[in-house]
Write an enzyme that holds these catalytic residues in place. Structure first.
Site, PDB file in Angstrom:
ATOM      1  N   SER A 137       0.846  -1.198   0.000  1.00  0.00           N
ATOM      2  CA  SER A 137       0.000   0.000   0.000  1.00  0.00           C
ATOM      3  C   SER A 137       0.880   1.246   0.000  1.00  0.00           C
ATOM      4  CB  SER A 137      -0.870   0.005   1.265  1.00  0.00           C
ATOM      5  OG  SER A 137      -1.413   1.290   1.476  1.00  0.00           O
ATOM      6  N   TYR A 151      -2.720  -1.449  10.065  1.00  0.00           N
ATOM      7  CA  TYR A 151      -2.736  -1.654   8.616  1.00  0.00           C
ATOM      8  C   TYR A 151      -1.370  -1.332   8.007  1.00  0.00           C
ATOM      9  CZ  TYR A 151      -3.969  -1.216   3.714  1.00  0.00           C
ATOM     10  OH  TYR A 151      -4.005  -1.358   2.345  1.00  0.00           O
TER      11      TYR A 151
HETATM   12  N1  LIG Z   1      -8.554   0.523  -1.744  1.00  0.00           N
HETATM   13  C1  LIG Z   1      -7.459   1.177  -1.388  1.00  0.00           C
HETATM   14  O1  LIG Z   1      -7.462   2.414  -1.206  1.00  0.00           O
HETATM   15  C2  LIG Z   1      -6.165   0.425  -1.227  1.00  0.00           C
HETATM   16  C3  LIG Z   1      -4.962   1.168  -1.176  1.00  0.00           C
HETATM   17  C4  LIG Z   1      -3.769   0.481  -1.009  1.00  0.00           C
HETATM   18  C5  LIG Z   1      -3.760  -0.894  -0.932  1.00  0.00           C
HETATM   19  N2  LIG Z   1      -4.945  -1.596  -0.993  1.00  0.00           N
HETATM   20  C6  LIG Z   1      -4.873  -3.065  -0.895  1.00  0.00           C
HETATM   21  O2  LIG Z   1      -5.459  -3.632  -2.038  1.00  0.00           O
HETATM   22  C7  LIG Z   1      -5.914  -4.954  -1.728  1.00  0.00           C
HETATM   23  C8  LIG Z   1      -7.320  -5.158  -2.286  1.00  0.00           C
HETATM   24  O3  LIG Z   1      -8.210  -4.308  -1.602  1.00  0.00           O
HETATM   25  P1  LIG Z   1      -9.432  -3.561  -2.318  1.00  0.00           P
HETATM   26  O4  LIG Z   1      -9.165  -2.121  -2.213  1.00  0.00           O
HETATM   27  O5  LIG Z   1      -9.713  -4.151  -3.632  1.00  0.00           O
HETATM   28  O6  LIG Z   1     -10.592  -3.885  -1.255  1.00  0.00           O
HETATM   29  P2  LIG Z   1     -11.930  -4.753  -1.338  1.00  0.00           P
HETATM   30  O7  LIG Z   1     -12.768  -4.296  -2.478  1.00  0.00           O
HETATM   31  O8  LIG Z   1     -12.490  -4.679   0.034  1.00  0.00           O
HETATM   32  O9  LIG Z   1     -11.424  -6.220  -1.647  1.00  0.00           O
HETATM   33  C9  LIG Z   1     -10.848  -7.051  -0.656  1.00  0.00           C
HETATM   34  C10 LIG Z   1     -10.900  -8.485  -1.130  1.00  0.00           C
HETATM   35  O10 LIG Z   1     -10.300  -9.324  -0.126  1.00  0.00           O
HETATM   36  C11 LIG Z   1     -11.211 -10.367   0.193  1.00  0.00           C
HETATM   37  N3  LIG Z   1     -11.077 -10.795   1.582  1.00  0.00           N
HETATM   38  C12 LIG Z   1     -11.240 -10.042   2.713  1.00  0.00           C
HETATM   39  N4  LIG Z   1     -11.092 -10.800   3.804  1.00  0.00           N
HETATM   40  C13 LIG Z   1     -10.841 -12.063   3.362  1.00  0.00           C
HETATM   41  C14 LIG Z   1     -10.612 -13.298   4.005  1.00  0.00           C
HETATM   42  N5  LIG Z   1     -10.614 -13.408   5.341  1.00  0.00           N
HETATM   43  N6  LIG Z   1     -10.406 -14.404   3.248  1.00  0.00           N
HETATM   44  C15 LIG Z   1     -10.418 -14.311   1.885  1.00  0.00           C
HETATM   45  N7  LIG Z   1     -10.614 -13.170   1.227  1.00  0.00           N
HETATM   46  C16 LIG Z   1     -10.826 -12.049   1.946  1.00  0.00           C
HETATM   47  C17 LIG Z   1     -12.591  -9.755  -0.064  1.00  0.00           C
HETATM   48  O11 LIG Z   1     -13.560 -10.743  -0.313  1.00  0.00           O
HETATM   49  P3  LIG Z   1     -14.591 -11.328   0.773  1.00  0.00           P
HETATM   50  O12 LIG Z   1     -14.767 -10.277   1.838  1.00  0.00           O
HETATM   51  O13 LIG Z   1     -15.795 -11.613  -0.030  1.00  0.00           O
HETATM   52  O14 LIG Z   1     -13.936 -12.550   1.266  1.00  0.00           O
HETATM   53  C18 LIG Z   1     -12.314  -8.970  -1.344  1.00  0.00           C
HETATM   54  O15 LIG Z   1     -12.370  -9.835  -2.450  1.00  0.00           O
HETATM   55  C19 LIG Z   1      -5.814  -5.092  -0.206  1.00  0.00           C
HETATM   56  O16 LIG Z   1      -4.672  -5.844   0.129  1.00  0.00           O
HETATM   57  C20 LIG Z   1      -5.658  -3.654   0.263  1.00  0.00           C
HETATM   58  O17 LIG Z   1      -4.954  -3.581   1.474  1.00  0.00           O
HETATM   59  C21 LIG Z   1      -6.127  -0.964  -1.149  1.00  0.00           C
END
Ligand SMILES: NC(=O)c1ccc[n+]([C@@H]2O[C@H](COP(=O)([O-])OP(=O)(O)OC[C@H]3O[C@@H](n4cnc5c(N)ncnc54)[C@H](OP(=O)(O)O)[C@@H]3O)[C@@H](O)[C@H]2O)c1
Length: 247
Positions: A137, A151
């Protein structure tokens, strides 16, 4: 690596960055094992992703995670790409932090990605190489952000494992890359484990750039797989942060 006809495992593929990545890889001719917690949600998504294989697993649980990887391998007979994307936020001041929640976040954001690297490496080595992408991130370059300690610590930890793995595995032609997304418009903020802190997505009100769409990060992940760069950002201007790195 050209992803055409390759097999990828993408965790957290039910929404946001993981879903956009699974779609992009499929468009480019790869077959993708899509992983998240809800089998129903994944089955619906799989209908629109030719060649995909939906595997439900709670990735906080290491043994479930390892079994998931082996199921993908049994299904396809090979794996070329692992995208360690599933992750979650926890917003809390240090004073209010619950250590059980730190553990939960670290299991999902750090321990399982490391376990999945361990599980996939012998497969990739046997096949002569492959690509691993770990999603960190941009917040790792803002390590004093109030309320975000768990986080950011988890994302700094996975970045460190990822950078060291890259050095250790390059002799086996296994290319490990680390992606640092900017604020991205996904379910991430809504799904934050919240101990009362403000978890609204920053909107980019003129002081900072507007959030990215998840497709922008998916393109960055694809670039990592194709070019094998060590550290990738969705925007050129973010690269400057590397010069201010404190780890
Ligand atoms: N969005 C941002 O601003 C941002 C910025 C920097 C980095 N990131 C990183 O990007 C990555 C993806 O996040 P996103 O932004 O796309 O968020 P998101 O839309 O909330 O997606 C998160 C994904 O992880 C899955 N997940 C959560 N808990 C889980 C578990 N216990 N077992 C299996 N799967 C699980 C969720 O599916 P289910 O809940 O259905 O299982 C979902 O598919 C993360 O690592 C996040 O830290 C995001």
């Amino acid at each position: 690596m050209n992803v055409k006809a390759k097999i990828a495992v993408v965790t957290g593929a039910s929404s946001g960055i993981g879903l956009a990545t699974a779609k992009l890889l499929t468009q480019k001719g790869a077959k993708v094992a899509i992983v998240a917690q809800s089998q129903g949600a994944l089955d619906t998504i799989a209908k629109d992703l030719p060649g995909s294989f939906a595997i439900a697993a709670d990735l906080r649980n290491e043994s479930e995670a390892r079994k998931m990887l082996q199921r993908a391998y049994e299904h396809y007979g090979r794996i070329d790409i692992l995208v360690n994307n599933a992750g979650r936020n926890y917003a809390s001041s240090i004073e209010e932090i619950e250590t059980t929640k730190i553990r939960e976040i670290f299991e999902l954001n750090v321990l399982t990605p490391v376990a999945l690297m361990q599980e996939v490496v012998p497969i990739l080595r046997k096949q002569g190489g492959g690509a691993i992408i770990n999603i960190s991130s941009g917040t790792v370059f803002m390590p004093t952000y109030p309320g975000m300690s768990t986080y950011i610590a988890s994302k700094r930890a996975i970045a460190t494992f990822s950078l060291v793995a890259r050095e250790e595995l390059k002799k086996d032609n296994i290319i490990v890359s680390t992606v640092y997304p900017y604020i991205t418009a996904t379910n991430f903020y809504k799904d934050t484990l919240n101990a009362g802190a403000n978890t609204q997505m920053p909107t980019g009100d003129g002081k900072i750039p507007a959030p990215d769409q998840p497709e922008v990060v998916a393109e960055t992940i694809l670039r990592g797989i194709e070019n094998g760069e060590a550290e990738l950002f969705p925007h050129e201007w973010m690269k400057e942060w590397l010069t201010k790195r404190t780890v």
